[in-house]
Design an enzyme around this catalytic site. Structure first.
Site, mmCIF file in Angstrom:
data_model
loop_
_atom_site.group_PDB
_atom_site.id
_atom_site.type_symbol
_atom_site.label_atom_id
_atom_site.label_comp_id
_atom_site.label_asym_id
_atom_site.label_seq_id
_atom_site.Cartn_x
_atom_site.Cartn_y
_atom_site.Cartn_z
ATOM 1 N N HIS A 1 -4.636 -7.670 3.834
ATOM 2 C CA HIS A 1 -4.595 -8.528 2.634
ATOM 3 C C HIS A 1 -5.421 -9.789 2.826
ATOM 4 O O HIS A 1 -5.135 -10.813 2.215
ATOM 5 C CB HIS A 1 -3.155 -8.941 2.311
ATOM 6 C CG HIS A 1 -2.326 -7.869 1.696
ATOM 7 N ND1 HIS A 1 -1.818 -6.810 2.407
ATOM 8 C CD2 HIS A 1 -1.889 -7.685 0.423
ATOM 9 C CE1 HIS A 1 -1.109 -6.032 1.605
ATOM 10 N NE2 HIS A 1 -1.133 -6.528 0.405
ATOM 11 N N GLU B 1 -5.383 2.080 -8.222
ATOM 12 C CA GLU B 1 -6.635 1.323 -8.290
ATOM 13 C C GLU B 1 -7.832 2.178 -8.684
ATOM 14 O O GLU B 1 -8.731 1.696 -9.376
ATOM 15 C CB GLU B 1 -6.905 0.606 -6.965
ATOM 16 C CG GLU B 1 -6.116 -0.679 -6.764
ATOM 17 C CD GLU B 1 -4.691 -0.444 -6.278
ATOM 18 O OE1 GLU B 1 -4.336 0.724 -6.009
ATOM 19 O OE2 GLU B 1 -3.921 -1.407 -6.170
HETATM 20 C C1 LIG Z 1 -3.173 -0.350 -2.839
HETATM 21 C C2 LIG Z 1 -2.280 -1.480 -3.159
HETATM 22 N N1 LIG Z 1 -2.147 -1.871 -4.430
HETATM 23 C C3 LIG Z 1 -1.364 -2.901 -4.765
HETATM 24 C C4 LIG Z 1 -0.680 -3.575 -3.793
HETATM 25 C C5 LIG Z 1 0.161 -4.796 -4.147
HETATM 26 N N2 LIG Z 1 1.573 -4.463 -4.107
HETATM 27 C C6 LIG Z 1 2.301 -4.632 -2.998
HETATM 28 S S1 LIG Z 1 3.851 -4.085 -3.168
HETATM 29 C C7 LIG Z 1 3.566 -3.618 -4.755
HETATM 30 C C8 LIG Z 1 4.656 -2.991 -5.537
HETATM 31 C C9 LIG Z 1 5.186 -1.772 -4.869
HETATM 32 O O1 LIG Z 1 6.252 -1.270 -5.581
HETATM 33 P P1 LIG Z 1 7.189 -0.144 -4.976
HETATM 34 O O2 LIG Z 1 6.347 0.955 -4.453
HETATM 35 O O3 LIG Z 1 8.183 0.201 -6.007
HETATM 36 O O4 LIG Z 1 7.884 -0.800 -3.724
HETATM 37 P P2 LIG Z 1 8.949 -1.972 -3.689
HETATM 38 O O5 LIG Z 1 8.188 -3.251 -3.697
HETATM 39 O O6 LIG Z 1 9.837 -1.834 -4.853
HETATM 40 O O7 LIG Z 1 9.657 -1.774 -2.408
HETATM 41 C C10 LIG Z 1 2.266 -3.889 -5.135
HETATM 42 C C11 LIG Z 1 1.695 -3.649 -6.467
HETATM 43 C C12 LIG Z 1 -0.847 -3.156 -2.460
HETATM 44 N N3 LIG Z 1 -0.267 -3.798 -1.452
HETATM 45 N N4 LIG Z 1 -1.625 -2.093 -2.182
#
Ligand SMILES: Cc1ncc(C[n+]2csc(CCOP(=O)(O)OP(=O)(O)O)c2C)c(N)n1
Ligand SMILES: Cc1ncc(C[n+]2csc(CCOP(=O)(O)OP(=O)(O)O)c2C)c(N)n1
Ligand SMILES: [Mg+2]
Ligand SMILES: [Mg+2]
Lengths: 323, 336, 336, 323
Positions: C139, C70
């Site tokens: 959230h 971000e």
């Molecule tokens: C700071 C922040 N940015 C974006 C999000 C939204 N978000 C939640 S999970 C996710 C993807 C995470 O991917 P990964 O680290 O590969 O974990 P996975 O979901 O595959 O377990 C995103 C973009 C968030 N919760 N926090």
């Protein structure tokens, strides 16, 4: 972009301007006339000038808290800068920014920055813009060996690789972040470029005390980036000649360290030695430049001292274009 | 009692608490100073002179010099606190809250609540704040309004060396996360400091000066501005009750409301910009709970809705001054 | 006029503005959706359904899907804006302001001022905010009070599809950085949207309902809460003047003060926790500038000083409700 | 820590608990009884269990938004967790946290986390604590292939190297962050471990679908870290069997992709195949476990459904210890 006589003289002149600007500030600050925190760039001139000599106004740079050198090398007005540092109404930022916030968007200088690590993401945005425009322009983030540990810098490197934009991460490793040595603070034992490589970028390394090495290495790097291969990084081994900020007693330095680096790693001295070897330039040419620069800096200080202070009401202007 | 500077009171308190409780750990950028240099550790001893000598005495596992990584510093404090330690982290300038807000706001402040009260998170985050040194827009901000807004954090603002000791001791021994805000322009202020154990409870304001005409509420550096204004007004026969909040979260509502019952007139002095500020917070309190006492419009003396400017003339205009406070007091007195 | 959901109004406005001005660039996490997958780009089209189709139409240099970073997203928006582009960045949840506050607060918001007015920084940062979906403490937050406090930013909060179009168009074509806050619970709200060019100036509130007894000020989702409360109170013979601020920075002070001249009674409904909030901001305004009109203590209906809880029963209690607003209105009416 | 029969059975049981917990949630969420955002961990069981089998309650972990598996593997109470996800008054976090904020400090589980990338710095703090205590304990940050791009994760890795603390960065590369593929978002073309190596850490890689590979590789890694050599990182190649969140239509998946990974990369299936080869275990042992676990999950759901909701006043408690 061969180093013809004219270009060599200009590079020397720009390095000399930075040196004298900073040496003069070092003296003037003692008088108490200049307010705020000031971080001097002297010692690192070959980096700013070697890099910026290869850019034009449409190429962008984003600088740091130690930004005077980058600003001057990118073409910011010497007198406007001096006035800004003195906090004058007609300073480059009308006295609102000061040493750490000098900018000149017309010159492609997107700002010094008081927040360590804040510049790299901004440079990625400027690189996205350059890619969109498609005219082969680049965007450069200057960062220190301290700033290279900030999360923003890492995010920016990854994002530049992912988006394949013409961003260039210039790491000036002057071995110190404030009072901390680079060997302590960078996990990879002072190897910053290696870490950038880990992010998937092509990297270069060069001697930041030697204008010729900076220039030639950047020539190569810029060819690569301007050709559309995506971002790149370069680490310069360099030295800062003054304290972290004006007033710093530098107790973290070793015995004789400052004398040694000023003797052996002075970009201006080294330029003089190499330039005459090149047979294009006489020392007298350089002496003449020294005189001109001295006069310029003298004029800048004189004008800055004489210039008007901003008027108190100005505190309210320039927050928004309209509100 | 010993006379010392506020910065010394902090250094001494850190030392004493580390000595008393081996769970106290300090961390931050350059808090040792000289790590990885020829000069060596402790060759400088902290940017603000608040941590000198700790490394030599308590060693690298309890005095942790960090890279420039504010998020990781605050996050590490959170992890230390969840592991039973009592971290005291230093963020060099409060303005750098911008690069670590998540760890303060979404982590540290919320663990106890999100985890259903099943943990404590006793971390203290110290930071220098405030304008007055011509440090411009990114090194001069009064971040306390923003932090006071965040549920789960306590916000402490010492104004004297004695308060610095008493409040920091309370912060370190407490069980909740605390933001400890040190005004840059107060570090060198001198005052008597009680010896031995000394704790000041949070949420208890300090009456700086008694008066029955106008209530002036302030905190941090603004207390001295309020005090100077009040001293001048006394000559005009106007008595100001000057309240130093000491902590903005929790806030001593009673001190304010009790005083308003007597004076009916309120001036708030706040170094923050005006919107959603501590000044409006106190106006909100008064206009809800002291409405019937109020005899005049509330006057809020704040910084303007602008960044902090660099030039001396501009920063001087930016900051609330004794003159402006006096004008505000005269205005509430003149209201009919 | 066409009927559509708020999310569609946003998608359409982005599309129209990108078509009109080739300097408009959008960026954010998963705004394309499917990058680097077998499904391929646009296989999902944005988490909130506000950017579908843009990538296929405008290509990867103007519709930039980013890693989870971000700070780099907002920083890149800043760099784009300083380079003459008009970026519209999406931060998936306003709560993530925690990881990019520096770029919003110390960079974007201050460039123009720090650089002496010599640049513009026309970046729009969109973000979803607010509670009501049981998305818990990280959230669900109402970050607008925090952002309204920051000089240099404008803060926009559409409540209807038409306002979303009108305000987003103004944001994109303007010259200042704008935070554009979209309540998650409003994305599916339907309404008529004017066709063609439609701009709503900032700082002009919308009168949602006229009434001469009590002024209710609200923004975002709270407007519907205020409206529901007011509708119920009408039966009791209490007339509420409900004001939707539309933008909290700049704020339409006149709309509030003019209404208070008539009603003399103020209720503010704010989804933020109470301290240093938009609610206190408006109380501050009224207690300074409408003192002589005020007939009763101001009532602030806000979330409590707690994080947002998860369980349905708790979140329901957390949020301001029509019941609580009605109770506040009755209290100001009953005050003697 | 040899894999004796008891340990094998326990590992299988824990993996099965995670699987059935998640499969059941997948069904229950459709009923509308469970509120909020839920991210299921099924498919990655071998990682959580293979890692946590080697830890005790004094070793710490910090988890992610996809935290159920880590919580269960670290010993959080199954019924307390189910109640929490249902938002009940006697849930593990009294209904205040929900799926994304489950924690149990006593078990060394320092919290799931809704902020991507927030966990790594916290794990470094816990590792500092472990180093100070000097009892050979470690602290683990689980991160995804998406989280590995967040600035905080990078800062944490560098800080762990600099401070030489027993922090372990476990990267679960399930190829997706929400709807984005790892090849796109990670600049080093899906190689996460290589980047960690760039930070100066020793790194390992293993097959995250294979409990035995996870366990044995972690055994090696933990030896290294517990011996005081500083931090380490490991990348697991793994798969998520459900959508990013419950309700995700997964249009980013290729044709047949889900069927393929469920067939070929199922940690439970693979465990069954390998376990019997080891000659210590009969399939009937595992079938028995399956039955027990089914009963446990059934009980958890029944109890969670029947449990009391929190009372509205509770919204105000647990913010501070005292205020
Ligand atoms: C700071 C922040 N940015 C974006 C999000 C939204 N978000 C939640 S999970 C996710 C993807 C995470 O991917 P990964 O680290 O590969 O974990 P996975 O979901 O595959 O377990 C995103 C973009 C968030 N919760 N926090
Ligand atoms: C976010 C943030 N953290 C800390 C600081 C304080 N600070 C200013 S300069 C500096 C050291 C920077 O070191 P380096 O990047 O090597 O640059 P150099 O000073 O050597 O030019 C620090 C810690 C800051 N300005 N911003
Ligand atoms: Mg340096
Ligand atoms: Mg993933």
């Amino acid at each position: 972009m061969q180093l013809d006589r004219e270009r060599l003289l200009r590079a020397y002149k720009n390095m000399k301007i930075i040196r004298m600007f900073e040496e003069r500030l070092h003296e003037e600050i003692k008088t108490g006339e200049i307010a705020g925190f000031t971080h001097l760039y002297a010692g690192q001139e070959a980096v700013a000038v070697g890099v910026c000599e290869l850019l034009d106004d449409e190429d962008k740079i984003v600088s740091t808290h130690r930004g005077h050198g980058h600003c001057l090398a990118k073409g910011c007005d010497v007198i406007g800068m001096m006035k800004e540092i003195y906090g004058r109404a007609d300073g480059l930022c009308k006295g609102k920014g000061g040493s750490m916030h000098i900018a000149d968007i017309e010159k492609g200088m997107l700002g010094a920055n008081g927040i360590v690590g804040a510049g790299a993401p901004i440079a990625v945005g400027a690189a996205m813009s350059a890619k969109l425009d498609g005219r082969g322009k680049v965007s450069i983030a200057f960062s220190g060996d301290g700033a290279c540990n900030q999360g923003t810098t890492f995010e920016a490197m990854n994002m530049a690789v992912v988006t394949k934009v013409p961003a260039i991460f210039v790491f000036e490793n002057n071995k110190y972040s404030e009072n901390t040595g680079v060997d302590y603070a960078v996990g990879t034992a002072s190897d910053i470029a290696g870490r950038a490589e880990g992010f998937g970028m092509k990297v270069w390394r060069a001697n930041g005390s030697d204008f010729f090495d900076v220039y030639n290495t950047m020539l190569d790097l810029l060819d690569y980036v301007r050709a559309g291969h995506g971002p790149a990084a370069i680490e310069f081994d360099t030295e800062r000649f003054f304290g972290h900020f004006e007033g710093d007693p530098q107790k973290y330095r070793g015995d004789g360290e400052l004398a040694r680096i000023r003797d052996q790693r002075d970009p201006l001295k080294q330029f003089r030695l190499k330039a005459v070897e090149l047979d294009k330039i006489d020392l007298s040419d350089l002496d003449k430049i020294d005189e001109d620069v001295a006069a310029l800096i003298e004029a800048a200080v004189t004008q800055a001292r004489a210039a008007d202070a901003p008027s108190p009401e100005d505190v309210l202007t320039d927050v928004y274009v309209s509100y | 009692m010993t006379e010392m500077m506020l910065r010394e009171a902090i250094a001494q308190t850190l030392h004493d608490e580390m000595l008393r409780d081996s769970n106290v750990v300090v961390l931050g950028e350059d808090i040792v100073g000289g790590m990885g240099t020829e000069g060596g550790p402790e060759s400088t001893g902290g940017i603000w002179g608040t941590s000198g000598g700790l490394f030599d005495k308590f060693g690298p596992n309890r005095v942790i010099d960090t890279p420039i990584s504010e998020s990781a510093i605050v996050g590490a404090a959170a992890g230390l606190a969840l592991s039973g330690k009592r971290p005291v982290a230093e963020i060099m300038f409060a303005d750098f809250v911008g690069v670590c807000l998540d760890q303060l706001w979404n982590q540290l402040a919320k663990f106890r609540y999100m985890f259903g009260g099943k943990t404590t998170c006793p971390a203290v985050i110290r930071m220098s704040y405030g304008a007055g040194l011509n440090a411009a827009a990114q090194h001069s901000q009064s971040v306390y309004s923003l932090l006071t807004a965040l549920p789960g954090l306590k916000v402490v603002m010492p104004t004297t060396p004695a308060d610095a000791k008493g409040l920091l001791t309370t912060a370190i021994r407490g069980s909740d996360p605390v933001i400890f805000m040190e005004h840059k322009a107060l570090y060198a202020v001198r005052g008597e400091v009680p010896e031995g154990e000394y704790m000041i409870p949070f949420g208890q304001a300090r009456q700086v000066r008694a008066g029955r005409d106008v209530t002036i509420v302030a905190c941090g550096l603004m207390v001295s501005v309020a005090e100077a204004a009040a001293a001048g007004l006394e000559a005009e026969g106007i008595g100001c009750n000057v309240i130093d909040l000491r902590t903005t979260s929790p806030i001593d509502e009673d001190a304010i409301l009790d005083s308003l019952e007597i004076t009916g007139r309120l001036v708030v002095v706040d170094e923050s910009p005006p919107r959603c500020s501590l000044a409006t917070d106190i106006a909100g309190l008064a206009s809800q709970h002291a409405f019937s006492s109020l005899k005049a419009p509330i006057q809020l003396v704040t910084a303007p809705h602008t960044p902090v400017p660099f030039a001396r003339e501009l920063e001087r205009e930016y900051l609330p001054s004794a003159d402006k406070v006096q004008a505000a007091v005269r205005a509430v007195m003149a209201y009919k």
